[in-house]
Design an enzyme around this catalytic site. Structure first.
Site, mmCIF file in Angstrom:
data_model
loop_
_atom_site.group_PDB
_atom_site.id
_atom_site.type_symbol
_atom_site.label_atom_id
_atom_site.label_comp_id
_atom_site.label_asym_id
_atom_site.label_seq_id
_atom_site.Cartn_x
_atom_site.Cartn_y
_atom_site.Cartn_z
ATOM 1 N N ARG A 111 1.017 -1.497 0.184
ATOM 2 C CA ARG A 111 -0.410 0.123 -0.044
ATOM 3 C C ARG A 111 0.424 1.171 0.341
ATOM 4 N NH1 ARG A 111 -2.491 0.664 5.995
ATOM 5 N NH2 ARG A 111 -0.530 0.861 7.031
ATOM 6 N N ASN A 149 -4.608 8.724 4.189
ATOM 7 C CA ASN A 149 -4.771 8.032 5.611
ATOM 8 C C ASN A 149 -3.306 7.860 5.449
ATOM 9 O OD1 ASN A 149 -5.819 6.154 7.395
ATOM 10 N ND2 ASN A 149 -3.701 4.925 6.716
ATOM 11 N N GLU A 150 -2.649 8.412 6.547
ATOM 12 C CA GLU A 150 -1.454 8.676 7.356
ATOM 13 C C GLU A 150 -0.380 9.171 6.101
ATOM 14 O OE1 GLU A 150 -0.760 4.963 9.438
ATOM 15 O OE2 GLU A 150 -2.208 4.979 11.032
ATOM 16 N N CYS A 155 9.501 10.836 -1.835
ATOM 17 C CA CYS A 155 9.577 10.361 -3.245
ATOM 18 C C CYS A 155 11.150 10.668 -3.481
ATOM 19 C CB CYS A 155 8.547 10.298 -4.203
ATOM 20 S SG CYS A 155 9.555 9.564 -5.692
ATOM 21 N N GLU A 302 -7.403 6.152 15.272
ATOM 22 C CA GLU A 302 -7.707 4.729 15.454
ATOM 23 C C GLU A 302 -6.780 4.280 16.454
ATOM 24 O OE1 GLU A 302 -4.786 3.066 12.507
ATOM 25 O OE2 GLU A 302 -5.776 4.153 10.086
ATOM 26 N N TRP A 310 2.655 -6.196 14.291
ATOM 27 C CA TRP A 310 3.697 -4.888 13.710
ATOM 28 C C TRP A 310 5.219 -4.586 14.035
ATOM 29 C CZ3 TRP A 310 3.867 -0.519 15.916
ATOM 30 C CH2 TRP A 310 3.187 0.338 16.368
ATOM 31 N N LYS A 351 -3.682 -9.685 8.744
ATOM 32 C CA LYS A 351 -5.255 -10.974 9.961
ATOM 33 C C LYS A 351 -4.773 -10.730 11.195
ATOM 34 C CE LYS A 351 -2.682 -14.655 7.130
ATOM 35 N NZ LYS A 351 -2.195 -14.184 6.576
ATOM 36 N N PHE A 352 -3.833 -10.577 11.957
ATOM 37 C CA PHE A 352 -2.735 -10.742 12.867
ATOM 38 C C PHE A 352 -3.036 -9.680 13.877
ATOM 39 C CE2 PHE A 352 -1.807 -14.881 11.419
ATOM 40 C CZ PHE A 352 -2.237 -15.494 11.916
ATOM 41 N N HIS A 353 -3.683 -8.521 13.013
ATOM 42 C CA HIS A 353 -4.318 -7.499 13.560
ATOM 43 C C HIS A 353 -5.622 -7.786 14.114
ATOM 44 C CE1 HIS A 353 -4.452 -2.709 14.818
ATOM 45 N NE2 HIS A 353 -3.559 -2.417 14.094
HETATM 46 C C1 GLA Z 1 -2.475 2.509 10.408
HETATM 47 C C2 GLA Z 1 -2.709 2.212 9.658
HETATM 48 C C3 GLA Z 1 -3.913 1.161 9.359
HETATM 49 C C4 GLA Z 1 -3.114 -0.267 10.344
HETATM 50 C C5 GLA Z 1 -2.823 0.681 11.090
HETATM 51 C C6 GLA Z 1 -2.353 -1.457 11.782
HETATM 52 O O1 GLA Z 1 -2.785 3.475 11.584
HETATM 53 O O2 GLA Z 1 -3.917 3.756 9.308
HETATM 54 O O3 GLA Z 1 -4.785 1.088 8.309
HETATM 55 O O4 GLA Z 1 -2.242 -0.487 9.113
HETATM 56 O O5 GLA Z 1 -1.970 1.249 11.133
HETATM 57 O O6 GLA Z 1 -1.443 -0.861 13.104
#
Ligand code: GLA
Length: 657
Positions: A111, A149-150, A155, A302, A310, A351-353
């Site tokens: 991503r 997102n974030e 680059c 979040e 991670w 998937k393990f989050h």
């Molecule tokens: C970030 C992302 C989410 C996800 C979480 C996992 O904050 O915005 O999409 O990947 O991390 O902790």
């Protein structure tokens, strides 16, 4: 435009129904209602689903999702899905893929694979954002836009190079000015034509620091610009819907002050490390920063219901911690408690989050805690929108962050956030409520505080606001390695802290970074004896009074009267107990009311008229609370003191009558 008005605190999370067959969606909404969820963030990673092939649009599924949520009483934060372009974009237009510092073009299949300077990426992204906004402009569930997102992409490609040159021309005007600013006279780096100027890329040895610092500024500006490009489309089509983008915790790439200035509300993603027993201190710091960025309530966009996936090892949160961490965020100004993500994925990289609904399903400890948290947040509704008032400001400035962490410095161990934490920790321990301010805060901004703490200000643009704050009766504390360079990263001649010398009444001749085993013995009549480490300065007193010194007489803590106030300088890192004594002394001098004593690990914060208590420690504790209160969370009366078990929380309002 102001933040979305809430009658209550928002509760919910990223909802990614495209990962599940439609039969599951109805159960999702039913479980959300059971848990008291009132908000879902939809569509964050849905570009490929909405635009499966270039120019096509498939909104049918999203229509059904939004209608279903609306029918269930769940409001929507709708994301523009621009953080993760589909494979077709990178495949057809490889120039949209980012190039790293080593010149490697990164692939799709993960991503975030886009170059923020790419006009092709931006054109496709904005076309999609336009259609999304038009489609849902009048949807009754839509309450907030969540851009991308974030933001944090960097680059080094040729398109970026051209963009960087345009940015540099706007900043410096002429090539002569750029050569001057970057001090290219050193190592024969002089540029004779704009075409020669490139972003920092892998080179044989150290890269020009002026170039690196300007590139950091450029990367931040470019991300703000890409946010603005989307925001402007959304504003045009839905002028009444506020816009945010979620900050990636305490992250250096985007200048938080610059980005927040363009958001309607600040939102934050925060994942405390469960292995760190002090993580609540860093959490408090990050929450105070988020509240400060727009001086008001913010959204916890979040967090994790349990484990992340991670870190090296990812244990779940122990029972009760989720509640304590969520209440902590509310206490420090959050008007929303949301998660990544609603339902834990069954496939894919995360998937393990954990999710609010774990793999084990709703009959599980995690979901029971999620349901209980929904009830807690409903009980805390009276606090929504309420302010947190602070007497103390801590300076956190991104330009300084970038500059002080450039390479080839006296110590490669110098990390700005560590220095900020060294100051924040004792203030937290003392129960002082803290706001953050940028180094560019005006005298009027600073006038709201009694004490301004500057953990480090290596790069000084304008010393005047600090000077006039102290002259007018304020107190400042400045940490070591400050006042070293100007905004071009060029040293102030004559000794540090350069333009802060007169204010601080001292001159640093040499800085001495210490090794991991070096411990300094310091003595002080006011603070008692203490040890210190990490750093010391060789400095000369120019009017300051020595509060603490090494055994050989070298001053390490100094205080200088300036006008009606006082400026302190701390030339080393005192051990924690001494730092607490030092800040207690400074707070008293600044006239900040001391917080009542309480056991270590117990956090006390006032928001509006609610006094929040959070026990982050493992032991049951008793906390004195003078007067008669009612706990919003339990409805029980509290008089004189209250007991908090492990992860225990209380939200106390004065008892009426
Ligand atoms: C970030 C992302 C989410 C996800 C979480 C996992 O904050 O915005 O999409 O990947 O991390 O902790």
């Amino acid at each position: 435009m102001t933040a979305p008005r809430t009658r209550a605190l928002r509760y919910g999370g990223d909802y990614n129904p495209e990962q599940w067959p439609e039969e599951v969606w109805a159960e999702d909404v039913e479980l959300m209602r059971r848990a008291g969820v009132n908000t879902a963030t939809v569509g964050v990673f849905s570009w490929a689903r909405i635009e499966p092939r270039p120019g096509e649009r498939d909104f049918g599924w999203l229509d059904r999702v939004l209608d279903l949520l609306h029918a269930g009483g769940i409001e929507v934060f709708l994301a523009t899905p621009t953080a993760s372009p589909p494979p077709w974009l990178g495949h057809r237009f490889p120039e949209t893929l980012p190039v790293d510092f080593d010149g490697h073009r990164l692939a799709y299949g993960s991503r975030n694979q886009f170059c923020p300077s790419s006009p092709v990426y931006r054109e496709h992204a904005l076309a999609l954002v336009t259609d999304l906004a038009r489609r849902y402009a009048d949807h009754p569930a839509l309450k907030l836009w969540h851009v991308g997102n974030e933001l944090g992409q960097v680059c080094h490609c040729d398109t970026t190079a051209a963009h960087f040159r345009r940015w540099l021309r706007a900043r410096h005007g002429t090539l002569d000015e750029l050569n001057e600013a970057w001090h290219t006279v050193f190592w024969s780096q002089r540029y004779g034509s704009w075409d020669e100027v490139i972003p920092p890329r892998r080179a044989p040895y150290l890269i020009n620091p002026g170039q690196r610092l300007d590139f950091a500024r450029f990367c931040s500006d470019t991300l703000v610009e890409s946010f603005l490009a989307e925001r402007d489309v959304l504003r045009r089509i839905t002028p009444d819907v506020p816009v945010t983008t979620n900050f990636m915790g305490l992250h250096p790439v985007v200048d938080g002050w610059a980005l927040a200035a363009h958001e309607d509300v600040v939102s934050h993603d925060w994942y405390p490390d469960p292995a760190d027993p002090e993580s609540h201190v860093l959490s408090a710091l990050s929450f105070d920063l988020m509240r400060s960025l727009k001086r008001g309530p913010w959204l916890l966009m979040e967090q994790a219901a349990g484990a992340v996936n991670w870190r090296r090892r990812n244990p779940p949160k122990p029972a009760g911690q989720l509640r304590a961490q969520s209440v902590q965020a509310v206490a420090r100004g959050a008007d929303a408690v949301c998660f990544f993500q609603w339902r834990a994925s069954r496939g894919g990289a995360e998937k393990f989050h954990s999710g609010m609904v774990p793999h084990a399903g709703p009959d599980s400890r995690v979901f029971r805690e999620v349901e209980a948290l929904g009830a807690d947040l409903a009980a805390l509704a009276p606090v929504a929108g309420a302010p947190v008032v602070a007497d103390v400001a801590v300076v956190l400035d991104w330009e300084n962050w970038w500059a002080v962490e450039l390479d080839a410095h006296p110590s490669g161990d110098f990390a700005l956030l560590d220095r900020v934490r060294d100051c924040y920790r004792p203030l937290f321990e003392l129960g002082a409520t803290v706001d953050f301010v940028p180094a560019t805060a005006s005298p009027a901004d600073l006038a709201a505080y009694r004490l301004v703490v500057v953990p480090n200000l290596y790069l000084v643009r304008d010393p005047e606001p600090l000077r006039s704050f102290v002259a007018g009766g304020g107190t400042v504390v400045v940490g070591f390695f400050s006042g070293v360079v100007d905004e071009r990263d060029q040293v102030f001649p004559g000794g540090y802290p350069g333009p802060l010398r007169e204010l601080l009444g001292l001159r640093v001749e040499e800085v001495v970074p210490l090794g991991p085993d070096d411990v300094l013995a310091c003595s002080s009549a006011e603070l008692g004896g203490f040890t210190a480490d990490f750093w010391r300065d060789d400095l000369l007193v120019e009017g300051a009074e020595v509060v603490a010194a090494l055994d050989d007489g070298t001053p390490v803590v100094l205080r200088h009267r300036h006008g009606a106030g006082a400026a302190w300088y701390v030339a080393t890192r005192p051990e924690e107990g001494a730092a607490v004594r030092l800040f207690a002394r400074v707070l008293a001098e600044a006239g900040v009311e001391p917080a009542p004593d309480r056991p270590r690990g117990v956090e006390v914060v006032r928001r509006g008229d609610v006094l929040f208590l959070v026990n982050h420690g493992v032991d049951e504790v008793s906390v004195d609370v003078p007067g008669a209160h009612v706990d919003l969370l339990t409805g029980a009366g509290v008089s004189g003191s209250t007991t908090l078990g492990r992860f225990g929380v209380a939200a106390l309002v004065p008892q009426a009558g």
